[in-house]
Motif scaffolding. Structure first.
Motif, PDB file in Angstrom:
ATOM      1  N   ASP A 134       0.822  -1.211   0.000  1.00  0.00           N
ATOM      2  CA  ASP A 134       0.000   0.000   0.000  1.00  0.00           C
ATOM      3  C   ASP A 134       0.857   1.263   0.000  1.00  0.00           C
ATOM      4  O   ASP A 134       0.356   2.360   0.267  1.00  0.00           O
ATOM      5  CB  ASP A 134      -0.915   0.009   1.230  1.00  0.00           C
ATOM      6  CG  ASP A 134      -1.917  -1.138   1.210  1.00  0.00           C
ATOM      7  OD1 ASP A 134      -2.412  -1.461   0.111  1.00  0.00           O
ATOM      8  OD2 ASP A 134      -2.190  -1.707   2.279  1.00  0.00           O
ATOM      9  N   GLU A 135       2.147   1.102  -0.289  1.00  0.00           N
ATOM     10  CA  GLU A 135       3.043   2.253  -0.292  1.00  0.00           C
ATOM     11  C   GLU A 135       2.619   3.266  -1.361  1.00  0.00           C
ATOM     12  O   GLU A 135       2.266   2.880  -2.483  1.00  0.00           O
ATOM     13  CB  GLU A 135       4.482   1.813  -0.564  1.00  0.00           C
ATOM     14  CG  GLU A 135       5.113   0.988   0.546  1.00  0.00           C
ATOM     15  CD  GLU A 135       5.368   1.795   1.807  1.00  0.00           C
ATOM     16  OE1 GLU A 135       5.368   3.043   1.734  1.00  0.00           O
ATOM     17  OE2 GLU A 135       5.555   1.176   2.862  1.00  0.00           O
ATOM     18  N   PRO A 136       2.658   4.561  -1.028  1.00  0.00           N
ATOM     19  CA  PRO A 136       2.341   5.570  -2.051  1.00  0.00           C
ATOM     20  C   PRO A 136       3.317   5.490  -3.223  1.00  0.00           C
ATOM     21  O   PRO A 136       4.476   5.075  -3.058  1.00  0.00           O
ATOM     22  CB  PRO A 136       2.513   6.895  -1.292  1.00  0.00           C
ATOM     23  CG  PRO A 136       2.395   6.539   0.153  1.00  0.00           C
ATOM     24  CD  PRO A 136       2.939   5.151   0.284  1.00  0.00           C
ATOM     25  N   THR A 166       4.810   7.811  -4.777  1.00  0.00           N
ATOM     26  CA  THR A 166       5.973   8.665  -4.533  1.00  0.00           C
ATOM     27  C   THR A 166       7.018   7.936  -3.703  1.00  0.00           C
ATOM     28  O   THR A 166       8.223   8.012  -3.985  1.00  0.00           O
ATOM     29  CB  THR A 166       5.556   9.961  -3.806  1.00  0.00           C
ATOM     30  OG1 THR A 166       4.611  10.653  -4.609  1.00  0.00           O
ATOM     31  CG2 THR A 166       6.753  10.856  -3.553  1.00  0.00           C
ATOM     32  N   THR A 167       6.581   7.213  -2.697  1.00  0.00           N
ATOM     33  CA  THR A 167       7.500   6.457  -1.836  1.00  0.00           C
ATOM     34  C   THR A 167       8.218   5.374  -2.623  1.00  0.00           C
ATOM     35  O   THR A 167       9.424   5.163  -2.466  1.00  0.00           O
ATOM     36  CB  THR A 167       6.731   5.833  -0.653  1.00  0.00           C
ATOM     37  OG1 THR A 167       6.091   6.858   0.091  1.00  0.00           O
ATOM     38  CG2 THR A 167       7.666   5.051   0.255  1.00  0.00           C
ATOM     39  N   ASN A 220       9.026  11.794  -9.503  1.00  0.00           N
ATOM     40  CA  ASN A 220       7.811  11.052  -9.853  1.00  0.00           C
ATOM     41  C   ASN A 220       7.621  10.997 -11.371  1.00  0.00           C
ATOM     42  O   ASN A 220       7.188   9.980 -11.933  1.00  0.00           O
ATOM     43  CB  ASN A 220       6.590  11.711  -9.214  1.00  0.00           C
ATOM     44  CG  ASN A 220       6.120  10.957  -7.988  1.00  0.00           C
ATOM     45  OD1 ASN A 220       6.845  10.124  -7.470  1.00  0.00           O
ATOM     46  ND2 ASN A 220       4.920  11.264  -7.528  1.00  0.00           N
ATOM     47  N   SER A 258      -0.175   4.529 -11.556  1.00  0.00           N
ATOM     48  CA  SER A 258      -1.503   4.581 -10.927  1.00  0.00           C
ATOM     49  C   SER A 258      -2.512   3.708 -11.664  1.00  0.00           C
ATOM     50  O   SER A 258      -3.328   3.012 -11.035  1.00  0.00           O
ATOM     51  CB  SER A 258      -2.006   6.025 -10.852  1.00  0.00           C
ATOM     52  OG  SER A 258      -2.014   6.619 -12.138  1.00  0.00           O
ATOM     53  N   ARG A 269      -1.818   0.041 -10.841  1.00  0.00           N
ATOM     54  CA  ARG A 269      -2.324  -0.320  -9.510  1.00  0.00           C
ATOM     55  C   ARG A 269      -3.850  -0.417  -9.528  1.00  0.00           C
ATOM     56  O   ARG A 269      -4.415  -1.329  -8.913  1.00  0.00           O
ATOM     57  CB  ARG A 269      -1.850   0.700  -8.474  1.00  0.00           C
ATOM     58  CG  ARG A 269      -2.421   0.473  -7.092  1.00  0.00           C
ATOM     59  CD  ARG A 269      -1.761   1.370  -6.060  1.00  0.00           C
ATOM     60  NE  ARG A 269      -0.623   0.702  -5.449  1.00  0.00           N
ATOM     61  CZ  ARG A 269       0.191   1.276  -4.557  1.00  0.00           C
ATOM     62  NH1 ARG A 269      -0.001   2.542  -4.224  1.00  0.00           N
ATOM     63  NH2 ARG A 269       1.182   0.598  -4.015  1.00  0.00           N
TER      64      ARG A 269
END
Length: 247
Positions: free
Chosen positions: A200-202, A204-205, A215, A231, A234
């Motif tokens: 569930d990491e963003p 950006t991370t 990014n 995105s 995902r």
């Protein structure tokens, strides 16, 4: 070899106890990982066809369970490393599961754990690389895997394998059919896909963790390899999970 050790060996052999051999474990894992069916079916087939018994490693039943599971983890790692699966991925997965073994308190926990362990290693087995390269290229690939979560340069890899950047550029393309930077990008994108699907990491991370400069750089690289933005990739997985939840 001391007297107690010899006595233990003799008692085991007299009892008719038989370990599953390393060759049997490796051969069966290879057979099952190439069979049809999903991971759950492969796990069931593996346990159904495995010959021999787990070793007796401790008088305490719980400790014996834990030790035998560590042993199983070792054998699965041996298989994956023998087929050039990313060593850091294998070692870190192994570390995770060995840590989980301490949480096992009863036989039912052990069975559930072993099924999850084999499920994970069957999935990792799909990432095996059967092509072998020259010593310096193999060392280069190993170095890249170790440094996957940081920016990696041609000069850095060349220094690690004791050749000039120019020479490494030439032999890397000759043997792999791609440039070193293309390979690094592809490996990072493979790792990003796994993180996007299973964490569930963003975004950006994930981009920062894998050493992308921004990014925008991550998104452009990801789309050039997969045809999707991070995105949308995902979201596609989320849609698949939501559909399966209705059946």
């Amino acid at each position: 070899m001391n007297k107690d050790c010899l006595q233990f060996i003799m008692n085991n052999r007299i009892s008719g106890f038989q370990h599953p051999t390393r060759e049997n474990i490796m051969g069966l894992f290879h057979k099952v990982s190439h069979s049809n069916g999903d991971a759950k079916e492969q796990v069931a087939q593996y346990f159904r066809e495995l010959n021999g018994e787990q070793g007796f490693l401790n008088d305490n039943d719980l400790m014996n369970l834990r030790y035998t599971l560590v042993n199983d983890c070792f054998y699965f790692c041996e298989y994956l490393l023998g087929y050039n699966v990313d060593k850091e991925l294998v070692y870190n997965a192994s570390d995770y599961y060995i840590n989980q073994i301490n949480k096992i308190n009863k036989p039912d926990d052990a069975l559930k754990f072993l099924e999850e362990l084999t499920d994970t290693f069957f999935e990792l087995a799909q990432k095996k690389r059967l092509v072998s390269y020259s010593f310096r290229i193999e060392r280069s690939l190993q170095y890249i895997d170790q440094k996957l979560y940081s920016p990696v340069t041609l000069e850095e890899v060349a220094a690690a394998v004791s050749v000039t950047p120019q020479y490494l550029t030439t032999i890397f393309r000759e043997e792999t059919g791609m440039t070193l930077y293309q390979y690094i990008r592809n490996r990072k994108i493979d790792e990003a896909k796994m993180l996007l699907l299973y964490s569930d990491e963003p975004i950006t991370t994930i981009a920062n963790a894998l050493g992308f400069s921004s990014n925008a750089h991550f998104s452009a690289s990801f789309k050039s390899v997969t045809g999707h933005t991070p995105s949308s990739f995902r979201r596609k997985r989320i849609d698949m999970f939501s559909i399966s939840d209705h059946f």
